[in-house]
Design a protein around this motif. Structure first.
Motif, PDB file in Angstrom:
ATOM      1  N   MET A   1       0.986  -1.302   0.107  1.00 16.46           N
ATOM      2  CA  MET A   1       0.101  -0.039   0.037  1.00 16.46           C
ATOM      3  C   MET A   1       0.818   1.271   0.305  1.00 16.46           C
ATOM      4  O   MET A   1       2.091   1.270   0.511  1.00 16.46           O
ATOM      5  CB  MET A   1      -1.063  -0.149   1.025  1.00 16.46           C
ATOM      6  CG  MET A   1      -2.426  -0.799   1.107  1.00 16.46           C
ATOM      7  SD  MET A   1      -3.164  -0.703  -0.047  1.00 16.46           S
ATOM      8  CE  MET A   1      -2.778  -1.936  -1.165  1.00 16.46           C
ATOM      9  N   PRO A   2       0.224   2.184  -0.392  1.00 16.03           N
ATOM     10  CA  PRO A   2       1.332   3.526  -0.619  1.00 16.03           C
ATOM     11  C   PRO A   2       1.803   4.113   0.941  1.00 16.03           C
ATOM     12  O   PRO A   2       0.991   3.747   1.881  1.00 16.03           O
ATOM     13  CB  PRO A   2       0.147   4.571  -1.058  1.00 16.03           C
ATOM     14  CG  PRO A   2      -1.011   3.756  -1.792  1.00 16.03           C
ATOM     15  CD  PRO A   2      -0.961   2.618  -1.048  1.00 16.03           C
ATOM     16  N   LYS A   3       2.923   4.684   1.043  1.00  5.31           N
ATOM     17  CA  LYS A   3       3.336   5.553   2.167  1.00  5.31           C
ATOM     18  C   LYS A   3       2.367   6.526   2.101  1.00  5.31           C
ATOM     19  O   LYS A   3       1.680   7.096   1.435  1.00  5.31           O
ATOM     20  CB  LYS A   3       4.765   5.707   1.752  1.00  5.31           C
ATOM     21  CG  LYS A   3       5.493   4.412   1.393  1.00  5.31           C
ATOM     22  CD  LYS A   3       7.000   5.041   1.432  1.00  5.31           C
ATOM     23  CE  LYS A   3       8.012   3.768   0.896  1.00  5.31           C
ATOM     24  NZ  LYS A   3       9.425   4.118   0.637  1.00  5.31           N
ATOM     25  N   ASN A   4       2.424   7.252   3.370  1.00  5.07           N
ATOM     26  CA  ASN A   4       1.590   8.618   3.769  1.00  5.07           C
ATOM     27  C   ASN A   4       1.859   9.538   3.020  1.00  5.07           C
ATOM     28  O   ASN A   4       1.092  10.450   2.499  1.00  5.07           O
ATOM     29  CB  ASN A   4       1.912   8.850   5.339  1.00  5.07           C
ATOM     30  CG  ASN A   4       1.196   7.739   6.232  1.00  5.07           C
ATOM     31  OD1 ASN A   4       0.496   7.144   5.856  1.00  5.07           O
ATOM     32  ND2 ASN A   4       2.025   7.601   7.527  1.00  5.07           N
ATOM     33  N   THR A   5       3.085   9.771   2.389  1.00  2.00           N
ATOM     34  CA  THR A   5       3.486  10.580   1.610  1.00  2.00           C
ATOM     35  C   THR A   5       2.650  10.849   0.379  1.00  2.00           C
ATOM     36  O   THR A   5       2.291  12.032  -0.147  1.00  2.00           O
ATOM     37  CB  THR A   5       5.033  10.823   1.117  1.00  2.00           C
ATOM     38  OG1 THR A   5       5.254   9.458   0.642  1.00  2.00           O
ATOM     39  CG2 THR A   5       5.904  11.034   2.329  1.00  2.00           C
ATOM     40  N   PHE A   6       2.329   9.559  -0.166  1.00  2.00           N
ATOM     41  CA  PHE A   6       1.244   9.682  -1.353  1.00  2.00           C
ATOM     42  C   PHE A   6      -0.039  10.452  -0.932  1.00  2.00           C
ATOM     43  O   PHE A   6      -0.314  10.946  -1.815  1.00  2.00           O
ATOM     44  CB  PHE A   6       0.993   8.139  -1.853  1.00  2.00           C
ATOM     45  CG  PHE A   6       0.190   8.032  -3.202  1.00  2.00           C
ATOM     46  CD1 PHE A   6       0.889   8.331  -4.313  1.00  2.00           C
ATOM     47  CD2 PHE A   6      -0.985   7.497  -2.929  1.00  2.00           C
ATOM     48  CE1 PHE A   6      -0.313   8.164  -5.290  1.00  2.00           C
ATOM     49  CE2 PHE A   6      -2.101   7.533  -3.923  1.00  2.00           C
ATOM     50  CZ  PHE A   6      -1.417   7.782  -5.199  1.00  2.00           C
ATOM     51  N   PHE A   7      -0.490   9.897  -0.041  1.00  6.52           N
ATOM     52  CA  PHE A   7      -1.778  10.427   0.495  1.00  6.52           C
ATOM     53  C   PHE A   7      -1.552  11.923   0.631  1.00  6.52           C
ATOM     54  O   PHE A   7      -2.789  12.826   0.507  1.00  6.52           O
ATOM     55  CB  PHE A   7      -2.545   9.885   1.602  1.00  6.52           C
ATOM     56  CG  PHE A   7      -2.667   8.449   1.200  1.00  6.52           C
ATOM     57  CD1 PHE A   7      -3.530   8.026   0.489  1.00  6.52           C
ATOM     58  CD2 PHE A   7      -1.857   7.258   1.941  1.00  6.52           C
ATOM     59  CE1 PHE A   7      -3.882   6.836   0.252  1.00  6.52           C
ATOM     60  CE2 PHE A   7      -2.230   5.959   1.442  1.00  6.52           C
ATOM     61  CZ  PHE A   7      -3.167   5.792   0.738  1.00  6.52           C
ATOM     62  N   ASN A   8      -0.640  12.694   0.950  1.00  8.08           N
ATOM     63  CA  ASN A   8      -0.194  13.920   1.290  1.00  8.08           C
ATOM     64  C   ASN A   8      -0.131  14.804  -0.104  1.00  8.08           C
ATOM     65  O   ASN A   8      -0.238  16.005  -0.168  1.00  8.08           O
ATOM     66  CB  ASN A   8       0.845  14.455   2.085  1.00  8.08           C
ATOM     67  CG  ASN A   8       0.770  13.788   3.523  1.00  8.08           C
ATOM     68  OD1 ASN A   8      -0.397  13.593   3.938  1.00  8.08           O
ATOM     69  ND2 ASN A   8       1.879  13.243   3.853  1.00  8.08           N
ATOM     70  N   LEU A   9      -0.101  14.290  -1.384  1.00  3.04           N
ATOM     71  CA  LEU A   9       0.138  14.744  -2.636  1.00  3.04           C
ATOM     72  C   LEU A   9      -1.353  15.333  -3.000  1.00  3.04           C
ATOM     73  O   LEU A   9      -2.333  14.900  -2.409  1.00  3.04           O
ATOM     74  CB  LEU A   9       0.360  13.613  -3.566  1.00  3.04           C
ATOM     75  CG  LEU A   9       1.735  13.278  -3.681  1.00  3.04           C
ATOM     76  CD1 LEU A   9       1.805  11.999  -4.600  1.00  3.04           C
ATOM     77  CD2 LEU A   9       2.748  14.159  -3.795  1.00  3.04           C
ATOM     78  N   PRO A  10      -1.394  16.269  -3.739  1.00  4.15           N
ATOM     79  CA  PRO A  10      -2.597  16.987  -4.155  1.00  4.15           C
ATOM     80  C   PRO A  10      -3.435  15.798  -4.995  1.00  4.15           C
ATOM     81  O   PRO A  10      -2.525  14.870  -5.541  1.00  4.15           O
ATOM     82  CB  PRO A  10      -2.200  18.071  -5.259  1.00  4.15           C
ATOM     83  CG  PRO A  10      -0.612  18.554  -4.695  1.00  4.15           C
ATOM     84  CD  PRO A  10      -0.193  17.265  -4.340  1.00  4.15           C
ATOM     85  N   GLN A  11      -4.554  15.619  -5.055  1.00  7.46           N
ATOM     86  CA  GLN A  11      -5.289  14.959  -5.666  1.00  7.46           C
ATOM     87  C   GLN A  11      -5.114  14.772  -6.946  1.00  7.46           C
ATOM     88  O   GLN A  11      -4.819  13.665  -7.645  1.00  7.46           O
ATOM     89  CB  GLN A  11      -7.015  15.222  -5.677  1.00  7.46           C
ATOM     90  CG  GLN A  11      -7.720  14.038  -6.011  1.00  7.46           C
ATOM     91  CD  GLN A  11      -7.803  12.852  -5.446  1.00  7.46           C
ATOM     92  OE1 GLN A  11      -7.988  12.686  -4.053  1.00  7.46           O
ATOM     93  NE2 GLN A  11      -7.592  11.557  -6.128  1.00  7.46           N
ATOM     94  N   GLU A  12      -4.788  15.867  -7.761  1.00  5.70           N
ATOM     95  CA  GLU A  12      -4.366  16.079  -9.062  1.00  5.70           C
ATOM     96  C   GLU A  12      -3.185  15.093  -9.534  1.00  5.70           C
ATOM     97  O   GLU A  12      -3.134  14.224 -10.711  1.00  5.70           O
ATOM     98  CB  GLU A  12      -4.310  17.401  -9.589  1.00  5.70           C
ATOM     99  CG  GLU A  12      -3.895  17.512 -11.247  1.00  5.70           C
ATOM    100  CD  GLU A  12      -2.493  17.393 -11.706  1.00  5.70           C
ATOM    101  OE1 GLU A  12      -2.403  17.008 -12.673  1.00  5.70           O
ATOM    102  OE2 GLU A  12      -1.930  17.713 -10.671  1.00  5.70           O
ATOM    103  N   LYS A  13      -2.179  14.990  -8.769  1.00  5.68           N
ATOM    104  CA  LYS A  13      -0.917  14.350  -8.721  1.00  5.68           C
ATOM    105  C   LYS A  13      -1.138  12.869  -8.677  1.00  5.68           C
ATOM    106  O   LYS A  13      -0.572  12.066  -9.523  1.00  5.68           O
ATOM    107  CB  LYS A  13       0.169  15.021  -8.093  1.00  5.68           C
ATOM    108  CG  LYS A  13       1.409  14.623  -8.315  1.00  5.68           C
ATOM    109  CD  LYS A  13       2.671  15.305  -7.385  1.00  5.68           C
ATOM    110  CE  LYS A  13       4.072  14.841  -8.055  1.00  5.68           C
ATOM    111  NZ  LYS A  13       4.802  15.607  -7.250  1.00  5.68           N
ATOM    112  N   ARG A  14      -1.946  12.668  -7.684  1.00  5.08           N
ATOM    113  CA  ARG A  14      -2.328  11.231  -7.343  1.00  5.08           C
ATOM    114  C   ARG A  14      -2.986  10.614  -8.431  1.00  5.08           C
ATOM    115  O   ARG A  14      -2.656   9.424  -8.832  1.00  5.08           O
ATOM    116  CB  ARG A  14      -3.147  11.131  -6.125  1.00  5.08           C
ATOM    117  CG  ARG A  14      -2.210  11.536  -4.709  1.00  5.08           C
ATOM    118  CD  ARG A  14      -3.118  11.032  -3.665  1.00  5.08           C
ATOM    119  NE  ARG A  14      -3.909  12.017  -3.242  1.00  5.08           N
ATOM    120  CZ  ARG A  14      -5.007  12.276  -2.450  1.00  5.08           C
ATOM    121  NH1 ARG A  14      -5.573  11.054  -2.093  1.00  5.08           N
ATOM    122  NH2 ARG A  14      -5.411  13.045  -2.212  1.00  5.08           N
TER     123      ARG A  14
END
Length: 199
Positions: free
Chosen positions: A1-14
């Motif tokens: 599963m993704p690291k927390n840093t992924f969920f901190n990205l803006p939705q557009e970048k994710r």
């Protein structure tokens, strides 16, 4: 599963990362998909990928987790029809909604095909172990409802019933179809056989 840093990205970048991954995994053999190809398509630096995911398999598992979660949300909306439908009709409606969901998601058919035929057994096993229970949950709720409604027998084991139905439907690709048989007709026949045992 993704690291927390992924969920901190803006939705557009994710979304860019996820869409690039879906595009790659649905078009290229699993073993040939590279992190380079994904990050190039997403327009993100390669080094940052490892701040978000451990490796390619980690991203792949996350893709399926997201798709299954979205599909489950689409299926849960059918719940409002339970009072109007028989158990058989309800399960067939779930199947129809599942099919419609898959048709709406770009590249999902190709992604599923590559998952079945190209993904390593270890990754496939992990994905199925984590994602199939989500289908059980939808069916467990339905079986419980129809037991209370009196349509299914009172002593029916809910978990077993949900497991058997899900297993049959998930493994339909193993069924030897004759030339005149359609998958949908086989699913109806399987469901009819199972319902006889549940009444």
């Amino acid at each position: 599963m993704p690291k927390n840093t992924f969920f901190n990205l803006p939705q557009e970048k994710r979304n860019r990362i996820i869409n690039a991954a879906i595009e790659e995994f649905s078009k290229v053999h699993y073993k040939k998909v590279t992190i380079d190809s994904i990050v190039n398509s997403a327009g993100v630096p390669k080094g940052s990928f490892y701040q978000y995911f451990h490796n390619k398999d980690d991203l792949y598992k996350y893709l399926f987790s997201q798709i299954v979660d979205q599909k489950k949300q689409a299926l849960v909306k059918v719940k409002k029809l339970q009072n109007q439908l028989s158990f058989r009709q309800y399960v067939m409606t779930l199947l129809e909604q599942g099919k419609k969901f898959e048709q709406r998601v770009s590249n999902l058919s190709a992604l599923k095909d590559k998952f079945m035929n190209e993904c390593s057994q270890e990754v496939k096993r992990d994905i199925l172990k984590n994602e199939i229970p989500k289908s059980y949950e939808v069916l467990e709720e339905a079986v419980e409802f129809y037991i209370k409604k009196g349509e299914l027998r009172q002593d029916l084991d809910v978990k077993t019933a949900a497991y058997v139905i899900t297993s049959c439907f998930v493994n339909i690709q193993d069924f030897r179809l004759s030339e005149e048989q359609a998958v949908e007709d086989v699913l109806i026949d399987i469901l009819d056989v199972l319902i006889v045992g549940m009444k």
